[in-house]
Scaffold this motif. Structure first.
Motif, PDB file in Angstrom:
ATOM      1  N   UNK A 142      35.916  36.824  35.315  1.00 59.48           N
ATOM      2  CA  UNK A 142      34.701  37.510  34.834  1.00 59.48           C
ATOM      3  C   UNK A 142      33.443  36.818  35.334  1.00 59.48           C
ATOM      4  N   UNK A 143      32.536  37.584  35.955  1.00 65.78           N
ATOM      5  CA  UNK A 143      31.269  36.969  36.378  1.00 65.78           C
ATOM      6  C   UNK A 143      30.457  36.558  35.147  1.00 65.78           C
ATOM      7  N   UNK A 144      29.811  35.415  35.227  1.00 66.74           N
ATOM      8  CA  UNK A 144      28.943  34.902  34.152  1.00 66.74           C
ATOM      9  C   UNK A 144      27.639  34.476  34.781  1.00 66.74           C
ATOM     10  N   UNK A 145      26.589  34.318  33.967  1.00 72.37           N
ATOM     11  CA  UNK A 145      25.325  33.812  34.512  1.00 72.37           C
ATOM     12  C   UNK A 145      25.605  32.453  35.162  1.00 72.37           C
ATOM     13  N   UNK A 146      25.323  32.348  36.462  1.00 74.38           N
ATOM     14  CA  UNK A 146      25.479  31.062  37.144  1.00 74.38           C
ATOM     15  C   UNK A 146      26.917  30.657  37.373  1.00 74.38           C
ATOM     16  N   UNK A 147      27.860  31.628  37.273  1.00 70.98           N
ATOM     17  CA  UNK A 147      29.233  31.208  37.536  1.00 70.98           C
ATOM     18  C   UNK A 147      30.253  32.259  37.159  1.00 70.98           C
ATOM     19  N   UNK A 148      31.421  31.761  36.809  1.00 64.53           N
ATOM     20  CA  UNK A 148      32.561  32.650  36.561  1.00 64.53           C
ATOM     21  C   UNK A 148      33.386  32.114  35.389  1.00 64.53           C
ATOM     22  N   UNK A 149      33.975  33.010  34.620  1.00 63.90           N
ATOM     23  CA  UNK A 149      34.959  32.595  33.617  1.00 63.90           C
ATOM     24  C   UNK A 149      36.318  33.122  34.046  1.00 63.90           C
ATOM     25  N   UNK A 150      37.309  32.221  34.074  1.00 61.42           N
ATOM     26  CA  UNK A 150      38.676  32.625  34.383  1.00 61.42           C
ATOM     27  C   UNK A 150      39.466  32.553  33.085  1.00 61.42           C
ATOM     28  N   UNK A 151      39.987  33.692  32.654  1.00 63.49           N
ATOM     29  CA  UNK A 151      40.765  33.752  31.414  1.00 63.49           C
ATOM     30  C   UNK A 151      42.241  33.744  31.785  1.00 63.49           C
ATOM     31  N   UNK A 152      42.994  32.813  31.194  1.00 56.12           N
ATOM     32  CA  UNK A 152      44.416  32.734  31.520  1.00 56.12           C
ATOM     33  C   UNK A 152      45.258  32.873  30.249  1.00 56.12           C
TER      34      UNK A 152
ATOM     35  N   UNK B 265      43.984  41.962  39.631  1.00 58.30           N
ATOM     36  CA  UNK B 265      43.093  40.961  39.017  1.00 58.30           C
ATOM     37  C   UNK B 265      41.630  41.380  39.127  1.00 58.30           C
ATOM     38  N   UNK B 266      41.315  42.116  40.178  1.00 53.10           N
ATOM     39  CA  UNK B 266      39.931  42.558  40.398  1.00 53.10           C
ATOM     40  C   UNK B 266      39.911  44.077  40.549  1.00 53.10           C
ATOM     41  N   UNK B 267      40.119  44.802  39.456  1.00 52.37           N
ATOM     42  CA  UNK B 267      40.202  46.270  39.577  1.00 52.37           C
ATOM     43  C   UNK B 267      38.954  46.893  40.196  1.00 52.37           C
ATOM     44  N   UNK B 268      37.832  46.201  40.108  1.00 55.05           N
ATOM     45  CA  UNK B 268      36.594  46.770  40.673  1.00 55.05           C
ATOM     46  C   UNK B 268      36.519  46.585  42.187  1.00 55.05           C
ATOM     47  N   UNK B 269      37.514  45.902  42.760  1.00 56.66           N
ATOM     48  CA  UNK B 269      37.481  45.668  44.208  1.00 56.66           C
ATOM     49  C   UNK B 269      37.816  46.976  44.947  1.00 56.66           C
ATOM     50  N   UNK B 270      36.798  47.527  45.598  1.00 56.74           N
ATOM     51  CA  UNK B 270      37.000  48.842  46.250  1.00 56.74           C
ATOM     52  C   UNK B 270      37.502  48.671  47.677  1.00 56.74           C
ATOM     53  N   UNK B 271      38.545  47.889  47.837  1.00 52.85           N
ATOM     54  CA  UNK B 271      39.077  47.706  49.195  1.00 52.85           C
ATOM     55  C   UNK B 271      40.380  48.491  49.318  1.00 52.85           C
ATOM     56  N   UNK B 272      40.553  49.202  50.424  1.00 52.76           N
ATOM     57  CA  UNK B 272      41.767  50.017  50.590  1.00 52.76           C
ATOM     58  C   UNK B 272      42.982  49.158  50.963  1.00 52.76           C
ATOM     59  N   UNK B 273      43.442  48.336  50.006  1.00 53.84           N
ATOM     60  CA  UNK B 273      44.603  47.486  50.271  1.00 53.84           C
ATOM     61  C   UNK B 273      45.875  48.230  49.885  1.00 53.84           C
ATOM     62  N   UNK B 274      46.892  48.053  50.684  1.00 50.06           N
ATOM     63  CA  UNK B 274      48.160  48.726  50.419  1.00 50.06           C
ATOM     64  C   UNK B 274      49.267  47.679  50.413  1.00 50.06           C
ATOM     65  N   UNK B 275      50.074  47.660  49.372  1.00 53.12           N
ATOM     66  CA  UNK B 275      51.163  46.687  49.271  1.00 53.12           C
ATOM     67  C   UNK B 275      52.453  47.353  49.743  1.00 53.12           C
ATOM     68  N   UNK B 276      53.112  46.727  50.710  1.00 56.19           N
ATOM     69  CA  UNK B 276      54.333  47.336  51.234  1.00 56.19           C
ATOM     70  C   UNK B 276      55.533  46.411  51.054  1.00 56.19           C
ATOM     71  N   UNK B 277      56.687  47.058  50.893  1.00 52.96           N
ATOM     72  CA  UNK B 277      57.945  46.320  50.686  1.00 52.96           C
ATOM     73  C   UNK B 277      58.533  45.949  52.040  1.00 52.96           C
ATOM     74  N   UNK B 278      58.845  44.672  52.213  1.00 50.90           N
ATOM     75  CA  UNK B 278      59.399  44.178  53.472  1.00 50.90           C
ATOM     76  C   UNK B 278      60.758  43.547  53.183  1.00 50.90           C
ATOM     77  N   UNK B 279      61.617  43.532  54.196  1.00 49.28           N
ATOM     78  CA  UNK B 279      62.973  43.004  54.011  1.00 49.28           C
ATOM     79  C   UNK B 279      63.313  42.061  55.159  1.00 49.28           C
ATOM     80  N   UNK B 280      63.892  40.907  54.830  1.00 45.21           N
ATOM     81  CA  UNK B 280      64.349  39.965  55.854  1.00 45.21           C
ATOM     82  C   UNK B 280      65.840  39.725  55.667  1.00 45.21           C
TER      83      UNK B 280
END
Ligand SMILES: Cc1cc2nc3c(=O)[nH]c(=O)nc-3n(C[C@H](O)[C@H](O)[C@H](O)COP(=O)(O)OP(=O)(O)OC[C@H]3O[C@@H](n4cnc5c(N)ncnc54)[C@H](O)[C@@H]3O)c2cc1C
Length: 255
Positions: free
Chosen positions: A54-64, A85-100
């Motif tokens: 969470x953004x805070x004045x002058x910094x950040x709070x990390x809640x665990x 973790x950052x639902x407001x991040x408007x980046x088109x990231x896609x998670x894909x399943x990989x196999x080795x």
């Protein structure tokens, strides 16, 4: 094929040899980086789940799940979970399943003593890559298909079992191009890529929360860059700027 007899490729193929190519031992590399960070004063807290940043004045709070941390800045490098973790991040990231898979050589000679290098092969079966047996690290020839089935998944709810169909997707290229590795399947694992549309990394500040730095250096090829990515992120968190040219990693490139 004379130089690397494990490979069988059609005469019209071209090969590119990178003399300084090689293999990174991932776990020792991570352990070394954690040890160096600890020696430099970092506190490593493992097995602790971050619930919110969470953004805070002058910094950040990390809640665990164990409490909270107030800090001047936060670097969020949560891999496939960065969006949760950052639902407001408007980046088109896609998670894909990989196999080795790790395959028993039918002719171990061809994979010993540096006879077969780390490799990537582009064929009618797609792009497959692999690593010859690495002594104590892993027996068998490690082979995988880049972008396996190109399947978008939820990182918390995806199929971690490796099916016969998964194996067949990898074996198709082995049977044709690395037949001496087409032995028994010794082990197999799933894994996750976090893909950007252009396959390049994402390193930027969260819009509206400049003390939160987002790092998604993946798209299936980020591990080898960890030291320089770390340097860039440390610069951004401590001095606000970095001498590295990171324009290509900006969030803004996605519009
Ligand atoms: C099959 C496969 C093959 C690959 N091969 C290569 C290769 O040959 N060379 C290469 O350079 N790269 C390769 N990569 C890519 C490389 O693995 C990734 O680019 C790299 O791991 C990304 O690092 P990261 O730190 O961003 O994410 P990760 O390594 O995924 O680390 C993110 C961490 O954040 C933790 N986390 C997430 N959410 C929370 C939370 N809420 N609270 C606490 N912790 C959390 C996760 O548990 C995880 O440990 C491959 C990837 C795959 C899947």
């Amino acid at each position: 094929m004379r130089r690397f007899p494990a490979f069988k490729v059609p005469p019209d193929y071209v090969g590119v040899l990178q003399p300084d190519g090689g293999v990174l031992e991932v776990e020792p590399a991570i352990a070394a980086q954690l040890a160096l960070a600890t020696a430099a004063g970092a506190k490593i807290r493992t097995g602790e789940v971050v619930r919110a940043v969470e953004p805070r004045a002058g910094g950040v709070r990390i809640v665990t799940d164990r409490g909270s941390v107030e800090a001047g800045a936060a670097i969020v490098a949560a891999g496939a979970w960065v969006r949760s973790l950052l639902p407001e991040l408007a980046a088109p990231l896609r998670v894909t399943r990989e196999v080795m898979g790790w395959f028993e050589p039918t002719d171990a000679q061809l994979f010993s003593g540096g006879c077969t290098p780390v490799f990537i092969i582009e064929s009618r079966h797609g792009m497959h890559y692999g690593i010859p047996p690495q002594g104590s690290v892993h027996a068998g020839v490690k082979v995988a298909k880049h972008h396996h089935r190109n399947e978008t998944v939820d990182p918390d709810a995806y199929d971690r079992t490796v099916s016969a169909a998964d194996e067949a997707l990898i074996r198709a290229a082995i049977a044709e191009h690395i037949p001496a590795a087409n032995g028994r399947l010794i082990a197999a694992k799933t894994c996750l890529y976090t893909m950007t549309p252009d396959g390049d990394f994402l390193i930027d500040r969260l819009p509206g929360a400049p003390d939160i730095i987002v790092a998604s250096p993946c798209s299936g090829h980020g591990f080898k860059f960890a030291p320089v990515i770390g340097e860039i992120l440390a610069d951004l968190a401590t001095t606000g700027a970095t001498p590295h040219d990171i324009a290509r990693f900006s969030l803004g490139r996605f519009g």
